[in-house]
Design a protein around this motif. Structure first.
Motif, PDB file in Angstrom:
ATOM      1  N   TYR B 102     -39.922 -73.338 -34.812  1.00 25.92           N
ATOM      2  CA  TYR B 102     -41.388 -73.269 -34.425  1.00 25.92           C
ATOM      3  C   TYR B 102     -42.092 -74.706 -34.868  1.00 25.92           C
ATOM      4  CZ  TYR B 102     -40.300 -68.481 -33.843  1.00 25.92           C
ATOM      5  OH  TYR B 102     -39.771 -67.152 -33.496  1.00 25.92           O
ATOM      6  N   THR B 103     -43.046 -75.024 -34.140  1.00 21.60           N
ATOM      7  CA  THR B 103     -43.868 -76.230 -34.461  1.00 21.60           C
ATOM      8  C   THR B 103     -44.928 -75.716 -35.661  1.00 21.60           C
ATOM      9  OG1 THR B 103     -45.715 -75.463 -32.866  1.00 21.60           O
ATOM     10  CG2 THR B 103     -43.929 -76.972 -31.845  1.00 21.60           C
ATOM     11  N   PRO B 104     -45.362 -76.899 -36.316  1.00 23.30           N
ATOM     12  CA  PRO B 104     -46.241 -76.255 -37.334  1.00 23.30           C
ATOM     13  C   PRO B 104     -47.337 -75.783 -36.885  1.00 23.30           C
ATOM     14  CG  PRO B 104     -45.401 -78.765 -37.506  1.00 23.30           C
ATOM     15  CD  PRO B 104     -44.842 -78.180 -36.235  1.00 23.30           C
ATOM     16  N   GLY B 105     -47.956 -76.083 -35.567  1.00 21.73           N
ATOM     17  CA  GLY B 105     -49.048 -75.214 -35.202  1.00 21.73           C
ATOM     18  C   GLY B 105     -48.820 -73.727 -34.829  1.00 21.73           C
ATOM     19  N   GLU B 106     -47.601 -73.528 -34.221  1.00 19.67           N
ATOM     20  CA  GLU B 106     -47.270 -72.141 -33.933  1.00 19.67           C
ATOM     21  C   GLU B 106     -46.889 -71.387 -35.476  1.00 19.67           C
ATOM     22  OE1 GLU B 106     -44.355 -72.617 -29.865  1.00 19.67           O
ATOM     23  OE2 GLU B 106     -43.231 -73.176 -32.147  1.00 19.67           O
ATOM     24  N   VAL B 107     -46.759 -71.903 -36.398  1.00 19.59           N
ATOM     25  CA  VAL B 107     -46.411 -71.449 -37.659  1.00 19.59           C
ATOM     26  C   VAL B 107     -47.858 -71.065 -38.170  1.00 19.59           C
ATOM     27  CG1 VAL B 107     -45.722 -71.542 -40.139  1.00 19.59           C
ATOM     28  CG2 VAL B 107     -44.416 -72.377 -38.350  1.00 19.59           C
ATOM     29  N   LYS B 108     -48.848 -71.907 -38.083  1.00 18.60           N
ATOM     30  CA  LYS B 108     -49.878 -71.626 -38.615  1.00 18.60           C
ATOM     31  C   LYS B 108     -50.856 -70.646 -37.823  1.00 18.60           C
ATOM     32  CE  LYS B 108     -50.503 -76.178 -40.334  1.00 18.60           C
ATOM     33  NZ  LYS B 108     -51.174 -77.695 -40.137  1.00 18.60           N
ATOM     34  N   GLN B 109     -50.761 -70.771 -36.447  1.00 17.65           N
ATOM     35  CA  GLN B 109     -51.270 -69.844 -35.575  1.00 17.65           C
ATOM     36  C   GLN B 109     -50.702 -68.350 -35.897  1.00 17.65           C
ATOM     37  OE1 GLN B 109     -53.279 -70.135 -32.760  1.00 17.65           O
ATOM     38  NE2 GLN B 109     -53.612 -68.087 -32.570  1.00 17.65           N
ATOM     39  N   GLY B 113     -53.546 -67.084 -37.557  1.00 19.46           N
ATOM     40  CA  GLY B 113     -54.505 -66.826 -36.418  1.00 19.46           C
ATOM     41  C   GLY B 113     -55.057 -68.393 -35.938  1.00 19.46           C
ATOM     42  N   SER B 114     -55.055 -69.252 -36.670  1.00 19.57           N
ATOM     43  CA  SER B 114     -55.638 -70.638 -36.073  1.00 19.57           C
ATOM     44  C   SER B 114     -54.328 -71.772 -36.283  1.00 19.57           C
ATOM     45  CB  SER B 114     -56.818 -71.063 -36.817  1.00 19.57           C
ATOM     46  OG  SER B 114     -56.873 -72.404 -36.766  1.00 19.57           O
ATOM     47  N   GLY B 115     -54.187 -72.398 -35.201  1.00 17.24           N
ATOM     48  CA  GLY B 115     -53.077 -73.568 -35.250  1.00 17.24           C
ATOM     49  C   GLY B 115     -53.824 -74.717 -35.928  1.00 17.24           C
ATOM     50  N   ALA B 116     -54.945 -74.637 -36.439  1.00 18.67           N
ATOM     51  CA  ALA B 116     -55.629 -75.751 -37.204  1.00 18.67           C
ATOM     52  C   ALA B 116     -55.804 -75.458 -38.700  1.00 18.67           C
ATOM     53  CB  ALA B 116     -56.772 -76.329 -36.490  1.00 18.67           C
ATOM     54  N   ALA B 117     -55.136 -74.475 -39.332  1.00 18.00           N
ATOM     55  CA  ALA B 117     -55.477 -74.109 -40.714  1.00 18.00           C
ATOM     56  C   ALA B 117     -54.805 -75.032 -41.554  1.00 18.00           C
ATOM     57  CB  ALA B 117     -54.750 -72.486 -40.791  1.00 18.00           C
ATOM     58  N   ASP B 118     -55.476 -75.007 -42.655  1.00 17.02           N
ATOM     59  CA  ASP B 118     -54.969 -76.114 -43.550  1.00 17.02           C
ATOM     60  C   ASP B 118     -54.081 -75.158 -44.560  1.00 17.02           C
ATOM     61  OD1 ASP B 118     -56.416 -74.504 -45.623  1.00 17.02           O
ATOM     62  OD2 ASP B 118     -58.442 -76.010 -45.401  1.00 17.02           O
ATOM     63  N   GLN B 121     -55.394 -72.032 -46.518  1.00 21.83           N
ATOM     64  CA  GLN B 121     -55.312 -71.051 -45.892  1.00 21.83           C
ATOM     65  C   GLN B 121     -54.184 -70.252 -45.646  1.00 21.83           C
ATOM     66  OE1 GLN B 121     -57.836 -73.427 -42.781  1.00 21.83           O
ATOM     67  NE2 GLN B 121     -59.412 -71.693 -42.857  1.00 21.83           N
ATOM     68  N   VAL B 122     -53.122 -71.267 -45.084  1.00 20.97           N
ATOM     69  CA  VAL B 122     -51.801 -70.506 -45.059  1.00 20.97           C
ATOM     70  C   VAL B 122     -51.213 -69.879 -46.117  1.00 20.97           C
ATOM     71  CG1 VAL B 122     -49.338 -71.046 -44.392  1.00 20.97           C
ATOM     72  CG2 VAL B 122     -51.164 -72.486 -43.297  1.00 20.97           C
ATOM     73  N   ALA B 123     -51.332 -70.507 -47.549  1.00 20.01           N
ATOM     74  CA  ALA B 123     -51.007 -69.903 -48.627  1.00 20.01           C
ATOM     75  C   ALA B 123     -51.675 -68.595 -48.931  1.00 20.01           C
ATOM     76  CB  ALA B 123     -51.280 -70.866 -49.753  1.00 20.01           C
ATOM     77  N   ARG B 124     -52.805 -68.518 -48.633  1.00 17.22           N
ATOM     78  CA  ARG B 124     -53.673 -67.293 -48.995  1.00 17.22           C
ATOM     79  C   ARG B 124     -53.012 -66.191 -47.903  1.00 17.22           C
ATOM     80  NH1 ARG B 124     -59.314 -69.028 -48.929  1.00 17.22           N
ATOM     81  NH2 ARG B 124     -59.089 -68.530 -46.895  1.00 17.22           N
ATOM     82  N   MET B 125     -52.973 -66.413 -46.742  1.00 21.78           N
ATOM     83  CA  MET B 125     -52.611 -65.582 -45.752  1.00 21.78           C
ATOM     84  C   MET B 125     -51.008 -65.095 -45.903  1.00 21.78           C
ATOM     85  SD  MET B 125     -54.858 -64.345 -43.978  1.00 21.78           S
ATOM     86  CE  MET B 125     -53.684 -63.296 -42.773  1.00 21.78           C
ATOM     87  N   VAL B 126     -50.321 -66.063 -46.546  1.00 22.50           N
ATOM     88  CA  VAL B 126     -48.788 -65.708 -46.597  1.00 22.50           C
ATOM     89  C   VAL B 126     -48.812 -64.803 -47.890  1.00 22.50           C
ATOM     90  CG1 VAL B 126     -46.819 -66.435 -47.836  1.00 22.50           C
ATOM     91  CG2 VAL B 126     -47.561 -67.591 -45.871  1.00 22.50           C
TER      92      VAL B 126
END
Lengths: 166, 166
Positions: B102-109, B113-118, B121-126
């Motif tokens: 997966y591309t980094p954008g796909e993983v964030k998405q 829910g957003s391909g531009a997350a920092d 945000q990724v860590a919090r959602m994980v």
């Protein structure tokens, strides 16, 4: 002393067994490891790894010489070559073989006397040094010969230096 | 379905076993493969390969998920990571495991829910998805969880799509 020169790539990895005896170099054997273009990348890397293991196992080489990668333009190509290079270095370590790395400039310098030589000059000198029977293509095979010659020359230089200090 | 998420690196490869059962995800186990900074690169790649083989062998995972690399700035880092990535993909193929990229954008998405997350945000959602017991560092471990979640979500989506067409 037998040196295995490698020019890494996923589709094509050039290899050359460059033998040095009493200051003279000759090409004992050379070829290419190839992987199938249509296969998934991971399978190709495994195929490359298996071919490298077989080559290193039967080569009888005392050392392996590889170019350091310097890429500035195509990062995607650089990453694909690096993946293949990682698999090859892993195979060298698995066979507990000595590994020498040279920059492209060092290889050109060792083979032609100039770090700024072009591909054609390198190819001509490789044939002057190892003999006209060196195949003219692919480039990857010529490059594998060149890095093998480079390691033989630098070993010769180190030996001469050590002797001069006795 | 058990997915092994991997975040490749020579010094540190994050891994996470993300389990999906009836639409719920949980982290079964996670950790890092580490290689010694002082050792020669080829030995470190072999060490990484051996550790990956052991992990894949005992993981029980049905699939491996890895991020595609996109580097624009530091080519030297990109090449070092790619060498490690090549060794890991080779190990996945050796174990005949399904591989998803997966591309980094796909993983964030998939995770936020957003391909531009920092990263934060990724860590919090994980942690919201897998539970607060997910270690807060290193980043590599969080990223391995994220790509594991991404593959679980995309599989879920494909299943739902297939069902809706019945």
């Amino acid at each position: 002393m037998l040196v295995l020169g490698l020019d890494p790539g996923l589709a094509l990895t050039g290899w050359a067994l460059v033998e040095g005896e009493r200051g003279r170099l000759r090409l004992r054997e050379a070829g290419c490891l190839r992987t199938a273009a249509g296969s998934p990348e991971a399978s190709r890397l495994l195929d490359l790894s298996d071919q490298a293991d077989a080559l290193l196992g039967r080569s009888g080489a005392q050392a392996v010489a590889v170019e350091r990668l310097f890429f500035s333009r195509n990062v995607t190509t650089a990453m694909a070559v690096s993946q293949a290079r990682g698999v090859l270095l892993c195979s060298v370590a698995r066979h507990r073989m000595e590994l020498a790395e040279y920059t492209p400039g060092e290889v050109k310098q060792a083979v032609t006397g100039s770090g700024a030589a072009d591909k054609r000059q390198v190819a001509r000198m490789v044939r002057l040094i190892l003999g006209q029977e060196v195949p003219l293509s692919p480039d990857d095979l010529t490059d594998a010969c060149a890095v093998g010659i480079c390691h033989q020359h630098s070993r010769g230089l180190l030996r001469a230096l050590a002797a001069s200090r006795l």
